[in-house]
Write a protein that holds these residues in place. Structure first.
Motif, PDB file in Angstrom:
ATOM      1  N   TYR A 134      -1.721 -11.939  54.890  1.00 35.75           N
ATOM      2  CA  TYR A 134      -2.267 -12.812  54.514  1.00 35.75           C
ATOM      3  C   TYR A 134      -1.735 -13.005  53.470  1.00 35.75           C
ATOM      4  CZ  TYR A 134      -4.210 -17.591  54.143  1.00 35.75           C
ATOM      5  OH  TYR A 134      -4.066 -18.835  53.889  1.00 35.75           O
TER       6      TYR A 134
ATOM      7  N   LEU B 286       1.945 -20.408  51.599  1.00 36.58           N
ATOM      8  CA  LEU B 286       2.150 -20.750  53.222  1.00 36.58           C
ATOM      9  C   LEU B 286       4.212 -20.415  52.652  1.00 36.58           C
ATOM     10  CD1 LEU B 286       2.726 -22.185  55.541  1.00 36.58           C
ATOM     11  CD2 LEU B 286       3.588 -24.158  53.828  1.00 36.58           C
TER      12      LEU B 286
ATOM     13  N   TYR C  44      -3.191 -21.912  60.422  1.00 38.21           N
ATOM     14  CA  TYR C  44      -3.697 -22.430  58.827  1.00 38.21           C
ATOM     15  C   TYR C  44      -4.335 -23.796  59.535  1.00 38.21           C
ATOM     16  CZ  TYR C  44      -6.799 -23.021  54.817  1.00 38.21           C
ATOM     17  OH  TYR C  44      -7.767 -22.901  53.427  1.00 38.21           O
TER      18      TYR C  44
ATOM     19  N   TYR D 128     -12.882 -17.479  56.448  1.00 39.20           N
ATOM     20  CA  TYR D 128     -12.942 -18.926  57.521  1.00 39.20           C
ATOM     21  C   TYR D 128     -13.099 -18.823  59.008  1.00 39.20           C
ATOM     22  CZ  TYR D 128     -10.485 -20.055  53.414  1.00 39.20           C
ATOM     23  OH  TYR D 128      -9.928 -20.290  51.572  1.00 39.20           O
TER      24      TYR D 128
ATOM     25  N   ASP E 241       4.121 -23.747  45.539  1.00 40.84           N
ATOM     26  CA  ASP E 241       3.565 -23.295  46.362  1.00 40.84           C
ATOM     27  C   ASP E 241       3.100 -22.350  46.335  1.00 40.84           C
ATOM     28  OD1 ASP E 241       3.560 -22.166  49.682  1.00 40.84           O
ATOM     29  OD2 ASP E 241       2.349 -24.311  49.520  1.00 40.84           O
TER      30      ASP E 241
HETATM   31  P1  FBP Z   1      -0.134 -25.308  47.326  1.00 40.09           P
HETATM   32  O1  FBP Z   1      -0.561 -24.036  46.411  1.00 40.09           O
HETATM   33  O2  FBP Z   1       0.749 -25.964  47.239  1.00 40.09           O
HETATM   34  O3  FBP Z   1      -1.522 -26.376  47.054  1.00 40.09           O
HETATM   35  O4  FBP Z   1      -0.946 -24.651  48.606  1.00 40.09           O
HETATM   36  C1  FBP Z   1      -1.255 -24.302  49.857  1.00 40.09           C
HETATM   37  C2  FBP Z   1      -1.896 -22.988  49.544  1.00 40.09           C
HETATM   38  O5  FBP Z   1      -1.716 -22.794  48.337  1.00 40.09           O
HETATM   39  C3  FBP Z   1      -0.982 -22.295  50.988  1.00 40.09           C
HETATM   40  O6  FBP Z   1       0.289 -21.434  50.503  1.00 40.09           O
HETATM   41  C4  FBP Z   1      -1.659 -21.552  51.202  1.00 40.09           C
HETATM   42  O7  FBP Z   1      -0.716 -21.595  52.412  1.00 40.09           O
HETATM   43  C5  FBP Z   1      -2.820 -21.729  51.414  1.00 40.09           C
HETATM   44  O8  FBP Z   1      -2.615 -22.899  50.923  1.00 40.09           O
HETATM   45  C6  FBP Z   1      -3.860 -20.804  50.769  1.00 40.09           C
HETATM   46  O9  FBP Z   1      -4.577 -21.415  51.479  1.00 40.09           O
HETATM   47  P2  FBP Z   1      -6.434 -20.735  51.366  1.00 40.09           P
HETATM   48  O10 FBP Z   1      -6.636 -20.033  49.798  1.00 40.09           O
HETATM   49  O11 FBP Z   1      -7.229 -21.064  51.746  1.00 40.09           O
HETATM   50  O12 FBP Z   1      -6.198 -19.311  52.137  1.00 40.09           O
END
Ligand code: FBP
Length: 335
Positions: free
Chosen positions: A244, A248, A264, A220, A123
């Motif tokens: 941030y 996650l 989110y 966003y 993740d």
């Molecule tokens: P993956 O990396 O497993 O695809 O997970 C999604 C993620 O990276 C989360 O860990 C994180 O909270 C989120 O997307 C971040 O998204 P953004 O770049 O849109 O803020």
């Protein structure tokens, strides 16, 4: 040989799971055997993450996954490692990975295949190449008795989060930390590289009921629901701080220990939310609730959501009870 009387007895993850299982009259050791497959896999993944710059594991494979994301080399290594370590456990019947379109049905491993493991192998993919904390997230379900042979695996897999038998994550950060629950509190371990074991450092963690810290990708904000925007405006007026990381697993780990709220919400790019219900939101929600926190999609408790698709996404608001309630207040007032 000198005897150092202040050697603190260590409790490893394996010992802790067996101790926890003692409380279950029907326990057979199968569960701890399953969970030991997850810790073995995460130790192997950790060894790659630690050496990322000096072994060829940075960058992408050039392929895209079912999410339409470019697959990172470490994503693939983590995915294959977990499937291998769980594949021969004998008691795992189905594997569901964020990286694979379809579930993997394990028939040839002997045993009864009663467990389903759903996981996000790595993740925080966007942080892999820049040495920021990433992690592995897992959720364990049991196969259902009311599924007829010949019925697809979906009926086993698409169970609400309240049916989880265990959930947890490993964060590969300044140290490697594992947090897990089997529905009897949240417990945390640190990987001791000298002995190659996850060693208990905190039991029965409780998340602070409140915390003046919010975690959201504010880039966003323009497309967030009104209620979320009003909550953020109020938080800024009340001198909240913001953190941030963009992984996650790391943002949740901090929220679990320090309190506050991670959000989110739905956005213009992801009107249904970005995070995946089965192997991101559900395991984190189980941990949050077991630590006295809360997790919703803005209207419903995450753990009560009836899944309808393997890789379905959901909005996520997770953290301290009072903070999640506060966000809901703004959402309800904004109608
Ligand atoms: P993956 O990396 O497993 O695809 O997970 C999604 C993620 O990276 C989360 O860990 C994180 O909270 C989120 O997307 C971040 O998204 P953004 O770049 O849109 O803020």
């Amino acid at each position: 040989m000198s005897t150092d009387n202040n050697i603190r007895p260590i409790i490893t993850f394996a010992q802790h799971v067996i101790e926890q299982q003692r409380g279950h009259p029907t326990a057979t050791g199968q569960f701890s055997w399953l969970l030991s497959g997850i810790t073995l896999a995460t130790k192997i993944i950790e060894s790659y993450v630690r050496r990322a710059g000096i072994v060829d594991v940075l960058g992408t494979t050039g392929d895209s996954n079912v999410q339409g994301e470019l697959v990172q080399k470490l994503d693939m290594i983590a995915n294959e490692t977990i499937k291998q370590c769980l594949g021969y456990r004998g008691n795992v019947g189905i594997l569901v990975s964020e990286e694979d379109d379809e579930p993997r049905i394990i028939k040839d491993a002997g045993g009864d295949g009663r467990y389903i493991v759903l996981f996000d192998p790595l993740d925080g993919s966007s942080n892999i190449d820049v040495n920021v904390s990433i992690g592995t997230i897992f959720s364990v379900l049991q196969t259902r008795d009311d599924v007829w042979p010949g019925e697809g695996p979906e009926k086993h897999i698409l169970q609400p989060g309240i049916k989880q038998m265990a959930a947890g994550y490993v964060v590969y950060g300044s140290s490697t930390v594992l947090a897990y629950t089997t529905g009897d509190g949240v417990h945390m371990f640190t990987l001791n590289p000298d002995i190659g074991a996850f060693v208990l450092h905190r039991e029965r963690i409780t998340m602070p009921t409140e915390g003046k810290m919010y975690s959201v990708n504010e880039a966003y904000e323009a497309s967030f629901p009104d209620g979320v925007r009003k909550y953020l405006a109020a938080a800024k007026n009340e001198n909240y701080t913001q953190r941030y990381i963009g992984s996650l697993v790391a943002d949740f780990h901090r929220t679990l220990l320090r309190g506050g709220v991670f959000l989110y919400p739905p956005t213009a790019n992801a009107p249904g939310g970005k995070l995946r219900l089965l192997y991101e939101a559900n395991p984190m929600a189980f941990l949050a609730e077991q630590a006295g926190g809360a997790a919703t999609d803005g209207s419903q408790r995450i753990l009560e959501k009836e899944p309808f698709e393997l890789h379905q996404r959901t909005p996520l608001i997770i953290g301290s009870q009072q903070e999640v309630e506060k966000v809901h207040q703004y959402l309800n007032d904004s109608g």
